[in-house]
Design a protein around this motif. Structure first.
Motif, PDB file in Angstrom:
ATOM      1  N   VAL A  49       0.836  -1.199   0.000  1.00  0.00           N
ATOM      2  CA  VAL A  49       0.000   0.000   0.000  1.00  0.00           C
ATOM      3  C   VAL A  49       0.870   1.249   0.000  1.00  0.00           C
ATOM      4  O   VAL A  49       0.641   2.190  -0.766  1.00  0.00           O
ATOM      5  N   ALA A  50       1.876   1.253   0.867  1.00  0.00           N
ATOM      6  CA  ALA A  50       2.766   2.409   0.941  1.00  0.00           C
ATOM      7  C   ALA A  50       3.500   2.610  -0.382  1.00  0.00           C
ATOM      8  O   ALA A  50       3.645   3.737  -0.863  1.00  0.00           O
ATOM      9  N   GLY A  51       3.941   1.504  -0.962  1.00  0.00           N
ATOM     10  CA  GLY A  51       4.653   1.593  -2.231  1.00  0.00           C
ATOM     11  C   GLY A  51       3.759   2.116  -3.335  1.00  0.00           C
ATOM     12  O   GLY A  51       4.185   2.935  -4.154  1.00  0.00           O
ATOM     13  N   TYR A  52       2.502   1.669  -3.348  1.00  0.00           N
ATOM     14  CA  TYR A  52       1.576   2.120  -4.388  1.00  0.00           C
ATOM     15  C   TYR A  52       1.310   3.617  -4.271  1.00  0.00           C
ATOM     16  O   TYR A  52       1.399   4.359  -5.259  1.00  0.00           O
ATOM     17  N   LEU A  53       0.989   4.060  -3.065  1.00  0.00           N
ATOM     18  CA  LEU A  53       0.681   5.476  -2.877  1.00  0.00           C
ATOM     19  C   LEU A  53       1.904   6.351  -3.171  1.00  0.00           C
ATOM     20  O   LEU A  53       1.793   7.410  -3.799  1.00  0.00           O
ATOM     21  N   GLY A  54       3.069   5.886  -2.724  1.00  0.00           N
ATOM     22  CA  GLY A  54       4.284   6.643  -2.974  1.00  0.00           C
ATOM     23  C   GLY A  54       4.627   6.728  -4.449  1.00  0.00           C
ATOM     24  O   GLY A  54       4.988   7.793  -4.958  1.00  0.00           O
ATOM     25  N   GLU A  55       4.503   5.608  -5.158  1.00  0.00           N
ATOM     26  CA  GLU A  55       4.819   5.592  -6.585  1.00  0.00           C
ATOM     27  C   GLU A  55       3.784   6.360  -7.399  1.00  0.00           C
ATOM     28  O   GLU A  55       4.129   6.978  -8.412  1.00  0.00           O
ATOM     29  N   ARG A  56       2.525   6.348  -6.953  1.00  0.00           N
ATOM     30  CA  ARG A  56       1.501   7.133  -7.660  1.00  0.00           C
ATOM     31  C   ARG A  56       1.834   8.616  -7.571  1.00  0.00           C
ATOM     32  O   ARG A  56       1.753   9.350  -8.555  1.00  0.00           O
ATOM     33  N   GLY A  57       2.206   9.060  -6.379  1.00  0.00           N
ATOM     34  CA  GLY A  57       2.577  10.458  -6.210  1.00  0.00           C
ATOM     35  C   GLY A  57       3.799  10.811  -7.034  1.00  0.00           C
ATOM     36  O   GLY A  57       3.873  11.888  -7.642  1.00  0.00           O
ATOM     37  N   ALA A  58       4.767   9.887  -7.069  1.00  0.00           N
ATOM     38  CA  ALA A  58       5.987  10.126  -7.843  1.00  0.00           C
ATOM     39  C   ALA A  58       5.681  10.196  -9.332  1.00  0.00           C
ATOM     40  O   ALA A  58       6.261  11.012 -10.062  1.00  0.00           O
ATOM     41  N   LEU A  59       4.758   9.357  -9.806  1.00  0.00           N
ATOM     42  CA  LEU A  59       4.388   9.360 -11.217  1.00  0.00           C
ATOM     43  C   LEU A  59       3.720  10.673 -11.605  1.00  0.00           C
ATOM     44  O   LEU A  59       3.996  11.238 -12.674  1.00  0.00           O
ATOM     45  N   VAL A  60       2.852  11.171 -10.743  1.00  0.00           N
ATOM     46  CA  VAL A  60       2.185  12.446 -11.011  1.00  0.00           C
ATOM     47  C   VAL A  60       3.212  13.573 -11.090  1.00  0.00           C
ATOM     48  O   VAL A  60       3.150  14.432 -11.983  1.00  0.00           O
ATOM     49  N   ARG A  61       4.183  13.556 -10.190  1.00  0.00           N
ATOM     50  CA  ARG A  61       5.222  14.592 -10.215  1.00  0.00           C
ATOM     51  C   ARG A  61       6.068  14.484 -11.477  1.00  0.00           C
ATOM     52  O   ARG A  61       6.433  15.496 -12.090  1.00  0.00           O
ATOM     53  N   ALA A  62       6.379  13.259 -11.876  1.00  0.00           N
ATOM     54  CA  ALA A  62       7.169  13.058 -13.096  1.00  0.00           C
ATOM     55  C   ALA A  62       6.414  13.592 -14.308  1.00  0.00           C
ATOM     56  O   ALA A  62       7.006  14.238 -15.185  1.00  0.00           O
ATOM     57  N   ALA A  63       5.106  13.334 -14.375  1.00  0.00           N
ATOM     58  CA  ALA A  63       4.307  13.813 -15.502  1.00  0.00           C
ATOM     59  C   ALA A  63       4.274  15.333 -15.537  1.00  0.00           C
ATOM     60  O   ALA A  63       4.378  15.946 -16.610  1.00  0.00           O
ATOM     61  N   LYS A  64       4.130  15.957 -14.383  1.00  0.00           N
ATOM     62  CA  LYS A  64       4.113  17.424 -14.327  1.00  0.00           C
ATOM     63  C   LYS A  64       5.451  17.996 -14.763  1.00  0.00           C
ATOM     64  O   LYS A  64       5.511  18.991 -15.508  1.00  0.00           O
ATOM     65  N   GLN A  65       6.538  17.381 -14.304  1.00  0.00           N
ATOM     66  CA  GLN A  65       7.865  17.843 -14.723  1.00  0.00           C
ATOM     67  C   GLN A  65       8.054  17.648 -16.224  1.00  0.00           C
ATOM     68  O   GLN A  65       8.683  18.474 -16.895  1.00  0.00           O
ATOM     69  N   GLY A  66       7.505  16.557 -16.746  1.00  0.00           N
ATOM     70  CA  GLY A  66       7.582  16.317 -18.181  1.00  0.00           C
ATOM     71  C   GLY A  66       6.853  17.394 -18.965  1.00  0.00           C
ATOM     72  O   GLY A  66       7.357  17.882 -19.988  1.00  0.00           O
ATOM     73  N   GLU A  67       5.670  17.786 -18.505  1.00  0.00           N
ATOM     74  CA  GLU A  67       4.907  18.818 -19.195  1.00  0.00           C
ATOM     75  C   GLU A  67       5.612  20.174 -19.103  1.00  0.00           C
ATOM     76  O   GLU A  67       5.553  20.976 -20.041  1.00  0.00           O
ATOM     77  N   GLN A  68       6.274  20.433 -17.977  1.00  0.00           N
ATOM     78  CA  GLN A  68       7.050  21.667 -17.855  1.00  0.00           C
ATOM     79  C   GLN A  68       8.219  21.672 -18.833  1.00  0.00           C
ATOM     80  O   GLN A  68       8.531  22.694 -19.449  1.00  0.00           O
ATOM     81  N   TRP A  69       8.863  20.506 -18.988  1.00  0.00           N
ATOM     82  CA  TRP A  69       9.969  20.401 -19.943  1.00  0.00           C
ATOM     83  C   TRP A  69       9.459  20.647 -21.359  1.00  0.00           C
ATOM     84  O   TRP A  69      10.082  21.361 -22.146  1.00  0.00           O
ATOM     85  N   ILE A  70       8.328  20.060 -21.686  1.00  0.00           N
ATOM     86  CA  ILE A  70       7.751  20.223 -23.019  1.00  0.00           C
ATOM     87  C   ILE A  70       7.438  21.689 -23.283  1.00  0.00           C
ATOM     88  O   ILE A  70       7.721  22.227 -24.362  1.00  0.00           O
ATOM     89  N   ALA A  71       6.852  22.361 -22.287  1.00  0.00           N
ATOM     90  CA  ALA A  71       6.474  23.763 -22.458  1.00  0.00           C
ATOM     91  C   ALA A  71       7.693  24.649 -22.706  1.00  0.00           C
ATOM     92  O   ALA A  71       7.615  25.628 -23.459  1.00  0.00           O
ATOM     93  N   SER A  72       8.826  24.304 -22.091  1.00  0.00           N
ATOM     94  CA  SER A  72      10.012  25.153 -22.210  1.00  0.00           C
ATOM     95  C   SER A  72      10.947  24.749 -23.344  1.00  0.00           C
ATOM     96  O   SER A  72      11.718  25.573 -23.831  1.00  0.00           O
ATOM     97  N   HIS A  73      10.881  23.473 -23.766  1.00  0.00           N
ATOM     98  CA  HIS A  73      11.814  22.994 -24.791  1.00  0.00           C
ATOM     99  C   HIS A  73      11.172  22.739 -26.143  1.00  0.00           C
ATOM    100  O   HIS A  73      11.844  22.818 -27.167  1.00  0.00           O
ATOM    101  N   ALA A  74       9.913  22.398 -26.147  1.00  0.00           N
ATOM    102  CA  ALA A  74       9.293  22.009 -27.420  1.00  0.00           C
ATOM    103  C   ALA A  74       7.921  22.650 -27.592  1.00  0.00           C
ATOM    104  O   ALA A  74       6.924  21.961 -27.751  1.00  0.00           O
ATOM    105  N   PRO A  75       7.842  23.998 -27.549  1.00  0.00           N
ATOM    106  CA  PRO A  75       6.540  24.638 -27.762  1.00  0.00           C
ATOM    107  C   PRO A  75       6.034  24.381 -29.165  1.00  0.00           C
ATOM    108  O   PRO A  75       6.800  24.414 -30.129  1.00  0.00           O
ATOM    109  N   LEU A  76       4.745  24.101 -29.295  1.00  0.00           N
ATOM    110  CA  LEU A  76       4.161  23.775 -30.590  1.00  0.00           C
ATOM    111  C   LEU A  76       3.461  24.984 -31.185  1.00  0.00           C
ATOM    112  O   LEU A  76       2.810  25.751 -30.464  1.00  0.00           O
TER     113      LEU A  76
END
Length: 253
Positions: free
Chosen positions: A218-245
């Motif tokens: 349970v702890a691993g699932y909740l922790g990894e879910r939070g980490a995945l959400v943060r990774a996705a947000k960081q990915g979108e920030q990278w996209i916005a700054s490096h690859a604007p469409l």
């Protein structure tokens, strides 16, 4: 780890390129409709249908309700909605596999199994999110993965790596291809052993609880879910700054 032992950027880029090369075809296949079920979401349901037709329509309704790629509801979704789908649906499903080693507590936590699976899960979702925001060039995807997961700013175009468009055996349809992509990606990124702990990871509290058998799942699932959400947000920030469409190629929201 000494500076001489540190993996070079070209090596990291080469490994991440192989990972992205295997992920993209699986994501493409998620849009296919080999049995014609998704196409039913675009057409009215016939009134004089038999039991088999009713079953297929029911499956189509479920897929449309969860906005599965290739359905009518998916076509109506915005880029942001599609990107969130990969995080909340497939990311959540794969996170179950990532968290499972927590069943055995500290016994398996001493091995890098969860870090490898967590890294792979984030890689799959990041590539999916990138595609929904128009980043389909594999070199850009690799640079995104390197930045978010390895804390490196790379230039995959200039890196001295041998590239191929081969799908590494992932070019045929499989019922659980999206889950299988997690395991294939994990095998690829194992070579990044010194980079695995640089990805967005679970907080210290979840990591401590992960040492307790059973509770660690349970702890691993909740922790990894939070980490995945943060990774996705960081990915979108990278996209916005490096690859604007250009606005002309964006879907109307």
């Amino acid at each position: 780890m000494s500076e001489t032992d540190r993996l070079g950027d070209d090596t990291v880029v080469g490994i991440l390129d192989r990972a992205a090369r295997g992920i993209n075809p699986v994501l493409d296949l998620a849009l296919t409709d080999p049995f014609g079920i998704k196409s039913r979401t675009f057409t009215p349901t016939a009134e004089d249908r038999g039991a088999a037709e009713a079953l297929l329509d029911g499956i189509a309704w479920v897929l449309d309700t969860v906005q599965f790629p290739g359905t009518a509801s998916w076509e109506k979704a915005s880029d942001d909605e599609r990107a969130r789908w990969w995080v909340t649906r497939i990311g959540a499903l794969n996170t179950i596999a990532v968290a499972f080693p927590g069943m055995f507590g500290v016994l398996l936590n001493r091995l890098p199994i969860q870090d490898v699976l967590g890294f792979a899960n984030q890689a799959v979702v990041l590539v999916a999110v990138a595609r929904e925001h128009g980043v389909t060039n594999r070199s850009d995807q690799v640079d995104l993965l390197a930045s978010v997961l390895c804390r490196r700013e790379t230039d995959a175009v200039l890196a001295d790596t041998t590239r191929s468009d081969s799908a590494d055996g992932a070019s045929v349809w499989r019922p659980f291809g999206l889950i299988g992509a997690l395991w294939r990606t994990a095998r690829t990124v194992r070579a990044l052993s010194d980079e695995l702990d640089k990805r967005p990871g679970p907080g210290s509290t979840y990591s401590l609880l992960g040492n307790i058998p059973v509770v660690g799942v349970v702890a691993g699932y909740l922790g990894e879910r939070g980490a995945l959400v943060r990774a996705a947000k960081q990915g979108e920030q990278w996209i916005a700054s490096h690859a604007p469409l250009p606005a002309a190629v964006r879907r109307v929201r």
